[in-house]
Design a protein around this motif. Structure first.
Motif, short mmCIF file in Angstrom:
data_model
loop_
_atom_site.label_atom_id
_atom_site.label_comp_id
_atom_site.label_asym_id
_atom_site.label_seq_id
_atom_site.Cartn_x
_atom_site.Cartn_y
_atom_site.Cartn_z
N ARG A 162 26.91 53.00 57.13
CA ARG A 162 26.90 51.75 57.91
C ARG A 162 26.39 50.55 57.13
O ARG A 162 26.82 49.43 57.37
CB ARG A 162 26.06 51.93 59.18
CG ARG A 162 26.72 52.83 60.20
CD ARG A 162 26.00 52.80 61.52
NE ARG A 162 26.34 53.98 62.30
CZ ARG A 162 27.49 54.17 62.90
NH1 ARG A 162 28.44 53.28 62.81
NH2 ARG A 162 27.72 55.29 63.57
N THR A 163 25.49 50.79 56.18
CA THR A 163 24.93 49.64 55.43
C THR A 163 25.61 49.47 54.07
O THR A 163 25.23 48.59 53.30
CB THR A 163 23.42 49.85 55.19
OG1 THR A 163 23.24 51.12 54.55
CG2 THR A 163 22.65 49.80 56.49
N LEU A 164 26.60 50.31 53.78
CA LEU A 164 27.24 50.23 52.46
C LEU A 164 28.16 49.01 52.39
O LEU A 164 29.05 48.86 53.23
CB LEU A 164 28.03 51.52 52.19
CG LEU A 164 28.45 51.74 50.74
CD1 LEU A 164 27.24 52.00 49.85
CD2 LEU A 164 29.44 52.88 50.62
N ALA A 200 38.64 54.74 45.59
CA ALA A 200 39.36 55.09 44.36
C ALA A 200 39.37 56.60 44.16
O ALA A 200 40.42 57.21 43.93
CB ALA A 200 38.73 54.38 43.16
N GLU A 201 38.19 57.23 44.28
CA GLU A 201 38.13 58.68 44.05
C GLU A 201 38.75 59.44 45.22
O GLU A 201 39.41 60.46 45.03
CB GLU A 201 36.69 59.14 43.83
CG GLU A 201 36.01 58.57 42.58
CD GLU A 201 36.49 59.18 41.26
OE1 GLU A 201 37.45 59.98 41.26
OE2 GLU A 201 35.91 58.84 40.21
N LEU A 202 38.54 58.92 46.42
CA LEU A 202 39.11 59.58 47.60
C LEU A 202 40.64 59.63 47.47
O LEU A 202 41.27 60.68 47.67
CB LEU A 202 38.69 58.78 48.84
CG LEU A 202 38.94 59.35 50.22
CD1 LEU A 202 37.99 58.72 51.23
CD2 LEU A 202 40.35 59.15 50.71
N ILE A 249 39.58 68.88 49.29
CA ILE A 249 40.38 69.00 48.06
C ILE A 249 39.45 69.21 46.87
O ILE A 249 39.64 70.12 46.07
CB ILE A 249 41.27 67.75 47.84
CG1 ILE A 249 42.35 67.68 48.93
CG2 ILE A 249 41.90 67.76 46.45
CD1 ILE A 249 43.15 66.37 48.95
N LYS A 250 38.42 68.36 46.76
CA LYS A 250 37.51 68.50 45.62
C LYS A 250 36.82 69.88 45.65
O LYS A 250 36.73 70.56 44.62
CB LYS A 250 36.47 67.37 45.61
CG LYS A 250 35.35 67.63 44.60
CD LYS A 250 35.11 66.55 43.61
CE LYS A 250 34.20 67.03 42.48
NZ LYS A 250 33.50 65.98 41.79
N ALA A 251 36.33 70.28 46.83
CA ALA A 251 35.60 71.54 46.94
C ALA A 251 36.50 72.73 46.55
O ALA A 251 36.06 73.65 45.84
CB ALA A 251 35.08 71.71 48.37
N1 NAD Z 1 29.09 64.17 39.03
C1 NAD Z 1 30.31 63.87 39.36
O1 NAD Z 1 31.15 64.74 39.54
C2 NAD Z 1 30.69 62.43 39.50
C3 NAD Z 1 31.93 62.09 40.04
C4 NAD Z 1 32.23 60.74 40.21
C5 NAD Z 1 31.32 59.78 39.84
N2 NAD Z 1 30.13 60.15 39.32
C6 NAD Z 1 29.14 59.14 38.94
O2 NAD Z 1 28.71 58.45 40.12
C7 NAD Z 1 28.25 57.17 39.74
C8 NAD Z 1 28.80 56.14 40.69
O3 NAD Z 1 28.38 56.45 42.00
P1 NAD Z 1 28.28 55.33 43.14
O4 NAD Z 1 29.50 54.53 43.14
O5 NAD Z 1 27.85 56.02 44.37
O6 NAD Z 1 27.16 54.33 42.55
P2 NAD Z 1 25.62 54.06 42.87
O7 NAD Z 1 24.86 55.29 43.04
O8 NAD Z 1 25.17 53.12 41.83
O9 NAD Z 1 25.67 53.31 44.29
C9 NAD Z 1 26.35 52.08 44.39
C10 NAD Z 1 25.45 50.97 44.97
O10 NAD Z 1 25.31 51.18 46.36
C11 NAD Z 1 23.92 51.15 46.71
N3 NAD Z 1 23.80 52.01 47.89
C12 NAD Z 1 23.90 53.35 47.91
N4 NAD Z 1 23.91 53.79 49.18
C13 NAD Z 1 23.80 52.72 49.96
C14 NAD Z 1 23.79 52.52 51.37
N5 NAD Z 1 23.96 53.55 52.21
N6 NAD Z 1 23.66 51.27 51.85
C15 NAD Z 1 23.58 50.20 51.00
N7 NAD Z 1 23.61 50.32 49.66
C16 NAD Z 1 23.73 51.56 49.15
C17 NAD Z 1 23.21 51.62 45.47
O11 NAD Z 1 21.89 51.22 45.45
C18 NAD Z 1 24.04 50.95 44.37
O12 NAD Z 1 23.63 49.62 44.24
C19 NAD Z 1 28.66 56.95 38.30
O13 NAD Z 1 27.55 57.12 37.48
C20 NAD Z 1 29.66 58.06 38.04
O14 NAD Z 1 29.69 58.47 36.69
C21 NAD Z 1 29.81 61.44 39.15
#
Ligand code: NAD
Length: 352
Positions: free
Chosen positions: A163-165, A175-177, A213-215
């Motif tokens: 909700r806050t994202l 993009a990943e979805l 799908i990912k799982a």
């Molecule tokens: N391990 C894997 O299989 C895998 C797969 C895909 C991506 N990744 C990694 O994931 C990272 C990217 O993840 P991301 O996009 O979630 O980035 P992130 O963790 O940086 O989150 C994005 C932003 O959203 C903020 N945020 C998070 N939850 C929030 C919420 N509920 N409300 C408000 N703000 C919120 C965070 O503080 C940050 O500023 C990259 O480092 C990438 O390499 C890993």
């Protein structure tokens, strides 16, 4: 509560997961509960989670990819050590992909491994980063170079966190979805195409389908020997663009934004090598161009090729791609000439 349970990992999704977390913590008799979060998840998500916990120690780090580093890992290990974490301690990762990659990495290494639980708070974290056991930090500007494979004890997906994202972070997750749809489910891609904006409230089933799908892929190939490589579609070029952007841009591209560009370029290469149809290339290009703003910086081809040559997915010095024969039908382990890679980058740059 919906669930996906495999021998190696357990995913629960729904409003009830926080109550379930309290049960898990009691049942496992953890000696100490640590919660890792960034400044934003501390502000927005911690107030939702904290009523479900009794005794805990919080570790709050700055937000952003630039903090997915060994230096930050050292700070987390210091906090664990100074608070006398033993091997029966547990780390809860409350955040997006940065927190689950970094926190999982720290937990897997600390005292040769303590349990960790992922509570993803971004769409990208929910459908991708928190699932599959890939943990790591960036190193020398290269993405995820130092890391482990280790599954979290649980992945608990609580829709309310979204909700806050911010909208741009929702797009980032999109993009990943949508990549999951491109590599294995044309119907899902068609449904996503018909959907301009995605929110958990409106489309929980699309998100759950993507998680499944990912799982399923991770279950079949946990160590990325074959089918798991399909998840790398868009990532050879996408990671290179992401790394260059982290190096040069004041506000670096988000992971999903870079991967969206990577998917357009790799769809172009798919047309040249795997005969992806022109209409599907157009469909993919349009899908991402409509949802993401155009990256305006001029690519430095040699620098990007340099990043690609250092990609950990490569074999025998050749840059490795996952391409598409058609939407839903990927082809792994394809190599291609630098000339075609540059052409694909030009294709993106020349888009309106
Ligand atoms: N391990 C894997 O299989 C895998 C797969 C895909 C991506 N990744 C990694 O994931 C990272 C990217 O993840 P991301 O996009 O979630 O980035 P992130 O963790 O940086 O989150 C994005 C932003 O959203 C903020 N945020 C998070 N939850 C929030 C919420 N509920 N409300 C408000 N703000 C919120 C965070 O503080 C940050 O500023 C990259 O480092 C990438 O390499 C890993």
């Amino acid at each position: 509560m919906k669930e996906i349970i495999h021998k190696e990992f357990k995913i629960f999704l729904g409003e009830g997961v926080l109550d379930f977390l309290s049960e898990i913590l009691i049942e496992n008799e953890y000696s100490k509960v640590f919660v890792l979060m960034d400044n934003n998840t501390y502000k927005y998500c911690w107030p939702i989670l904290s009523p479900s916990l009794v005794n805990y120690i919080t570790i709050v780090i700055p937000e952003g990819e630039q903090h997915k580093t060994l230096a930050q890992a050292e700070k987390i290990w210091t906090a664990l050590q100074q608070n006398h974490a033993d091997r029966r301690a547990v780390l809860i990762n409350l955040g997006g992909g940065v927190i689950s990659d970094l926190g999982g990495f720290c937990a897997a290494a600390f005292k040769r491994g303590i349990d960790f639980i992922n509570l993803p708070t971004t769409l990208l974290g929910m459908v991708d980063a928190s699932i599959g056991g890939k943990l790591g930090v960036d190193f020398l500007a290269y993405k995820n170079v130092i890391g482990f494979f280790q599954h979290p004890k649980y992945i608990l997906i609580h829709p309310n966190f979204l909700r806050t994202l911010p909208a741009e972070e929702m797009r980032n997750g999109m993009a990943e979805l949508s990549k999951h749809a491109l590599i294995s489910d044309k119907n899902l891609f068609d449904k996503l195409e018909a959907t301009k904006e995605i929110g958990f409230d409106k489309f929980p089933s699309l998100i759950f389908q993507s998680i499944k799908i990912k799982a399923q892929i991770v279950k079949q190939d946990p160590f990325e020997k074959d089918i798991r490589k399909t998840l790398n579609f868009g990532h050879t070029i996408g990671h290179a663009i992401e790394s260059a952007s982290i190096l040069h841009d004041k506000v670096p591209l988000r992971h999903g934004e870079a991967i969206a560009i990577g998917m357009i370029c790799e769809a172009y290469i798919s047309k040249a090598i795997e005969k992806l149809s022109s209409s599907e290339l157009e469909m993919i290009t349009k899908f991402y161009r409509q949802r993401f703003s155009k990256y305006q910086k001029k690519f430095n081809y040699e620098e990007l090729l340099g990043f690609m040559r250092n990609d950990k997915k490569n074999k025998d010095g050749l840059i490795n791609f996952t391409l598409l024969k058609r939407i839903g039908k990927p082809k792994i382990d394809v190599n291609c000439h630098d000339k075609l890679i540059i052409e694909s980058l030009e294709y993106y740059q020349n888009l309106a």
